[in-house]
Scaffold this active site. Sequence first.
Site, PDB file in Angstrom:
ATOM      1  N   LYS A 178       0.843  -1.209   0.000  1.00 43.53           N
ATOM      2  CA  LYS A 178       0.000   0.000   0.000  1.00 43.53           C
ATOM      3  C   LYS A 178       0.873   1.253   0.000  1.00 43.53           C
ATOM      4  O   LYS A 178       0.677   2.166  -0.799  1.00 43.53           O
ATOM      5  CB  LYS A 178      -0.898   0.008   1.249  1.00 43.53           C
ATOM      6  N   ASN A 179       1.842   1.283   0.913  1.00 48.22           N
ATOM      7  CA  ASN A 179       2.612   2.513   1.084  1.00 48.22           C
ATOM      8  C   ASN A 179       3.602   2.765  -0.047  1.00 48.22           C
ATOM      9  O   ASN A 179       4.081   3.884  -0.223  1.00 48.22           O
ATOM     10  CB  ASN A 179       3.322   2.520   2.441  1.00 48.22           C
ATOM     11  N   ARG A 237      -4.776  10.713   4.017  1.00 41.66           N
ATOM     12  CA  ARG A 237      -3.667  11.622   4.230  1.00 41.66           C
ATOM     13  C   ARG A 237      -2.630  11.563   3.107  1.00 41.66           C
ATOM     14  O   ARG A 237      -1.980  12.539   2.779  1.00 41.66           O
ATOM     15  CB  ARG A 237      -2.995  11.233   5.550  1.00 41.66           C
ATOM     16  N   CYS A 275      -4.043  13.012  12.723  1.00 39.46           N
ATOM     17  CA  CYS A 275      -4.822  11.791  12.644  1.00 39.46           C
ATOM     18  C   CYS A 275      -4.610  11.015  13.932  1.00 39.46           C
ATOM     19  O   CYS A 275      -3.946  11.498  14.852  1.00 39.46           O
ATOM     20  CB  CYS A 275      -4.436  10.970  11.423  1.00 39.46           C
ATOM     21  N   ARG A 301       1.234  14.883  12.753  1.00 40.85           N
ATOM     22  CA  ARG A 301       1.636  14.646  11.370  1.00 40.85           C
ATOM     23  C   ARG A 301       1.742  15.912  10.511  1.00 40.85           C
ATOM     24  O   ARG A 301       0.979  16.116   9.561  1.00 40.85           O
ATOM     25  CB  ARG A 301       0.720  13.610  10.725  1.00 40.85           C
ATOM     26  N   ASP A 343       5.287   1.071  11.911  1.00 42.79           N
ATOM     27  CA  ASP A 343       4.056   0.428  11.436  1.00 42.79           C
ATOM     28  C   ASP A 343       3.919  -1.022  11.908  1.00 42.79           C
ATOM     29  O   ASP A 343       2.901  -1.662  11.642  1.00 42.79           O
ATOM     30  CB  ASP A 343       3.979   0.480   9.902  1.00 42.79           C
ATOM     31  N   ARG A 359      -8.372  -0.339   5.253  1.00 45.86           N
ATOM     32  CA  ARG A 359      -7.530   0.662   4.582  1.00 45.86           C
ATOM     33  C   ARG A 359      -6.169   0.075   4.218  1.00 45.86           C
ATOM     34  O   ARG A 359      -5.515   0.559   3.308  1.00 45.86           O
ATOM     35  CB  ARG A 359      -7.318   1.875   5.492  1.00 45.86           C
TER      36      ARG A 359
END
Length: 456
Positions: A22-23, A100, A124, A129, A330, A422
């Site tokens: 995802k990232n 974001r 968030c 952030r 993470d 997500r």
Amino acid sequence: MDRFDIRGGTRLAGRLTVKGSKNAALPLLAAALLTDGPVVLRDVPDLADIRGMFKLLTELGCKVDYTPAESADAAGGVVRIQVTDPTISHARYEIVRTMRASICTLGPMLAKRGSARISLPGGCAIGERPVDLHLRGLSALGADITLDSGDITARTPKANGKAGRLRGARIFLGGPFGSTVLGTANVMCAAVLAEGTTVIECAACEPEIVDLADMLTKMGANIAGAGSPRVTIQGVARLNGVDHRVIPDRIEAGTYMCAALMTNGDITLDNCPADALMAHIDRLQHAGAKFTVDEQMDPMRTLCRVQGAGTRGIQPIEVTTQPHPGFPTDLQAQLLASLTLADGNSVITERIFTERFLHVAELTRMGASIFRQGPTVIVSGVRRLVGAPVMASDLRASACLVLAGLAAEGTTIVNRVYHLDRGYERMEDRLRSLGAQIERVNDKEEVGVAAAQGVG
Ligand code: EPZ
């Protein structure tokens, strides 16, 4: 609103293919704005955040065609992006608010379209952030940046009355918590089309940045040093379209590794980016997990077997989150969940997002013994966790609660799993394929209960 009902106590065993990251995919998708040619990305996971980025790119004048993977065990689907209208350059608050990572479009839009307007993302669940480093980097390249009504507007310097190009510069991109991943992605994307040479010092070294540099290089960019703290970019006038395969998701892989440790299981991961998980594997080994990695394969797409600690049990460890190649923030919550069952006291320090401990109170409700002081928690291992209704307001904290539920006695109900959706594709199906007893339940009444409790 969906929830997971989990009956814990099963040892997970079986094989999974790690999905595309995802990232990594989010900045790669945004980088499609840098070219007039088509961009094809493979192994793109089917996730809410990824769909959000498709929506944003569509608003920004792109045609986006996504074909999800045919088999549930594939690493992801294929997306084709073609810019059809380069005149729009406003990323609205309605989208930025929900995702974001919309901030990733700032650098590409500015460099290619001469201006970009994007709502300033708010804080968030994991902290404030800020994006000051992104803006500092783009200003150093000559962008004129203003803030108005909650929107950032960035413009390239004028040349002959028209929007000109950015100018290469030497940029120090470090902040109080070290490098910035999406900030590095933004500045790198802006610098590839700038005039002259850019040197980014204190660049993020994360594998997602290396993947972005790899794709930009295939598009015709000239980038050296990606993956190290100093990245040098010689600007070029234009970039071509590209066909690129996204790297596997190290955080998804690392989460299933924790599941193996926590349930004393035996999980084999295909397409596993073991090379990007050295710190995590090191910590899990110290906690008792056994790893067998196929050394003959590409270390970013290898076969990795993870077995639990067996009769010895989980051992306590110390962990500090750091920018890559240190232990990733993470995976802090997921590892913390595993350590609640360790034979002794573990110490975890969070140095990237110092408030990222939403899972602590929920784990305590399941019988975990955790003491927090500022960015450090001491986790005193207990013999067992007990199922309970729990909820977390961010992605990785939710994953941590699912792991706890898998190991707990009785039933755990994890509410608001849209946070999980997500970042984890079909997590319940994947866990079920490993033997877990987990169901997705659509429970509208949960909304009322949460509202009555004042949670939101
Ligand atoms: C990326 O966020 C990831 N998101 C995050 O993953 C991840 O936790 C984070 O990197 C750190 O690894 C995506 O890739 C979409 P940062 P990013 O800028 O780039 C401070 C997940 O669960 N900072 O590297 O936004 C910041 O507050 C998510 O998948 C500034 O001070 O994070 C933090 O303390 C959540 N000023 C530190 O730097 C800035 O301008 C690192 O943040 C930017 C950041």
